[in-house]
Design a protein around this motif. Sequence first.
Motif, mmCIF file in Angstrom:
data_model
loop_
_atom_site.group_PDB
_atom_site.id
_atom_site.type_symbol
_atom_site.label_atom_id
_atom_site.label_comp_id
_atom_site.label_asym_id
_atom_site.label_seq_id
_atom_site.Cartn_x
_atom_site.Cartn_y
_atom_site.Cartn_z
ATOM 1 N N ILE A 25 -9.570 49.525 -38.333
ATOM 2 C CA ILE A 25 -8.725 48.952 -39.204
ATOM 3 C C ILE A 25 -7.959 49.888 -40.089
ATOM 4 O O ILE A 25 -8.571 50.877 -40.855
ATOM 5 N N CYS A 26 -6.472 49.904 -40.127
ATOM 6 C CA CYS A 26 -5.971 50.716 -40.999
ATOM 7 C C CYS A 26 -5.241 50.127 -42.124
ATOM 8 O O CYS A 26 -4.357 49.352 -41.817
ATOM 9 N N ASN A 27 -5.341 50.710 -43.237
ATOM 10 C CA ASN A 27 -4.534 50.430 -44.611
ATOM 11 C C ASN A 27 -3.291 51.090 -44.330
ATOM 12 O O ASN A 27 -3.407 52.218 -44.925
ATOM 13 N N SER A 28 -2.156 50.654 -43.848
ATOM 14 C CA SER A 28 -1.158 51.551 -43.716
ATOM 15 C C SER A 28 -0.077 51.410 -45.091
ATOM 16 O O SER A 28 -0.277 51.135 -45.908
ATOM 17 N N SER A 29 1.068 52.391 -44.911
ATOM 18 C CA SER A 29 1.890 52.420 -46.173
ATOM 19 C C SER A 29 2.660 51.388 -45.921
ATOM 20 O O SER A 29 2.826 50.470 -44.979
ATOM 21 N N LEU A 30 3.145 50.952 -47.179
ATOM 22 C CA LEU A 30 3.923 49.954 -47.410
ATOM 23 C C LEU A 30 5.423 50.023 -46.933
ATOM 24 O O LEU A 30 6.412 50.009 -47.541
ATOM 25 N N SER A 31 5.575 50.197 -45.677
ATOM 26 C CA SER A 31 6.693 50.195 -44.957
ATOM 27 C C SER A 31 6.852 49.387 -43.659
ATOM 28 O O SER A 31 6.246 49.634 -42.661
ATOM 29 N N GLU A 32 7.213 48.129 -43.842
ATOM 30 C CA GLU A 32 6.881 46.979 -42.643
ATOM 31 C C GLU A 32 7.687 47.301 -41.290
ATOM 32 O O GLU A 32 7.422 47.536 -40.217
ATOM 33 N N LEU A 33 8.845 47.830 -41.617
ATOM 34 C CA LEU A 33 9.811 48.521 -40.717
ATOM 35 C C LEU A 33 9.179 49.456 -39.864
ATOM 36 O O LEU A 33 9.071 49.430 -38.531
ATOM 37 N N ALA A 34 8.520 50.567 -40.410
ATOM 38 C CA ALA A 34 8.095 51.687 -39.692
ATOM 39 C C ALA A 34 6.672 51.430 -39.166
ATOM 40 O O ALA A 34 6.574 51.742 -37.976
ATOM 41 N N ILE A 35 5.863 50.676 -39.935
ATOM 42 C CA ILE A 35 4.359 50.213 -39.265
ATOM 43 C C ILE A 35 4.653 49.562 -38.123
ATOM 44 O O ILE A 35 3.769 49.432 -37.081
ATOM 45 N N LEU A 36 5.353 48.496 -38.382
ATOM 46 C CA LEU A 36 5.699 47.391 -37.181
ATOM 47 C C LEU A 36 6.323 48.224 -35.983
ATOM 48 O O LEU A 36 5.763 47.797 -34.664
ATOM 49 N N GLY A 37 7.015 49.046 -36.139
ATOM 50 C CA GLY A 37 7.853 49.759 -34.943
ATOM 51 C C GLY A 37 6.636 50.615 -34.367
ATOM 52 O O GLY A 37 6.690 50.711 -33.137
ATOM 53 N N PHE A 38 5.740 51.121 -35.206
ATOM 54 C CA PHE A 38 4.588 52.101 -34.672
ATOM 55 C C PHE A 38 3.541 51.206 -33.879
ATOM 56 O O PHE A 38 3.351 51.496 -32.766
ATOM 57 N N GLU A 39 3.253 49.966 -34.438
ATOM 58 C CA GLU A 39 2.341 49.200 -33.825
ATOM 59 C C GLU A 39 2.812 48.457 -32.226
ATOM 60 O O GLU A 39 2.154 48.348 -31.470
ATOM 61 N N TYR A 40 4.476 48.252 -32.485
ATOM 62 C CA TYR A 40 5.010 47.784 -31.360
ATOM 63 C C TYR A 40 4.685 49.127 -30.104
ATOM 64 O O TYR A 40 4.548 48.612 -28.964
#
Length: 392
Positions: A25-40
């Motif tokens: 479980i990761c508490n990621s930075s508040l950048s939806e664009l960057a984090i969702l791209g990483f998760e994809y």
Amino acid sequence: HDQFTAIPHNVFDDLGLGQQSRATICNSSLSELAILGFEYGYSLEESLALTIWEAQFGDFANCAQHIIDNFIVSGETKWDTKSCLVLLLPHGYEGQGPEHSSARLERFLQLLDDDPEHLWPGGAAGAKEAVARVQEAQRDLQTALEEEEQQQQKQQKQPTSLQHRQLQLDRALRSIELLQEGYDYKHNIAVVNLTTPANLFHALRRQVHRTFAKPLIVMSAKYLLHHRPCRSPLSHMSKGTRFRRVIEAGGVGDNMPTRQAVKKEGGAKCQRLIFCSGKVFYELHHACNARRVDGSIVLARVEQLAPFPSLEVALCAGRHPEAELIWVQEEPKNMGAWSFVEPRFRSTLKTLLDDERGIRFVGRPPSATSATPLFKHHKREVRTILDEALDL
């Protein structure tokens, strides 16, 4: 962290169930664009992992719309990439205002690559035949149950064909499930709006065990995390259970004690069949019990909105051939699922049941904003929806 040693500790690493996979479980930075791209990207590389991205509120997925449009919903068509990525998007009208209510369900439904006039793999004739087989098996089983009851009253011990008829029904329902799985396989994403813990469990488990990979969009209300009636018995998650695309009051997967279950002869006749999805079900359920509708109104939850579960919707509507059909949603009429489900309900009823009934909308009127910023207005809107939906 362990309070004695300060060593990081994850309670999911040892659930006491024997050998298990690792949970991170990761508490990621508040950048939806960057984090969702990483998760994809991670979901493409780790195809056997259950990869989940959760938004703080579903509304915040707006900030990652580029990733959703250009990669998640279209990647398989453009590059033949297979992703099991799950988007958990809190979605539900709880009076918290326009920025904390809607995950923009309508946008995801619009991105589905299906045709409302052709909802059946292999053609409408096969789907219509499958529905007819289930209906016939249900009638045979009901007849067997009545015979069994009569024999018990007469204290007779003559054998009946109850088990055989139950087996026939199970086989017919299994054929419906296989047809729907084939339909899901042909389309680009799945969108669910869940109301039970068991169905959430099965939806996530299905992501890992399916023979094909599709992104899953999960709409879920934060309110249901602490709403006591929103719970499932362990029997709904045990051997032989599965994800339920449609849950009818009193049917398989129903987690609520209800007055609205289908009555035997002599009980109240269903005058109105209400289809809904998500949190609004609980508000309708509690209002039905408070008004003691006693079977005159039956609630049915459409747990999977896309790909549309036309076969199971047809079975549900076919059980109440004289009832008025209503779609109830929390969202304004120009948002939510209404514009998606209405033509699909119409096509399903006409093609599979030869039924010319339409379906009526109940919800908030069209609006430029997803929700009112005033809590007192929110409460008034909820009362209006419930009154319109339940007043016969």
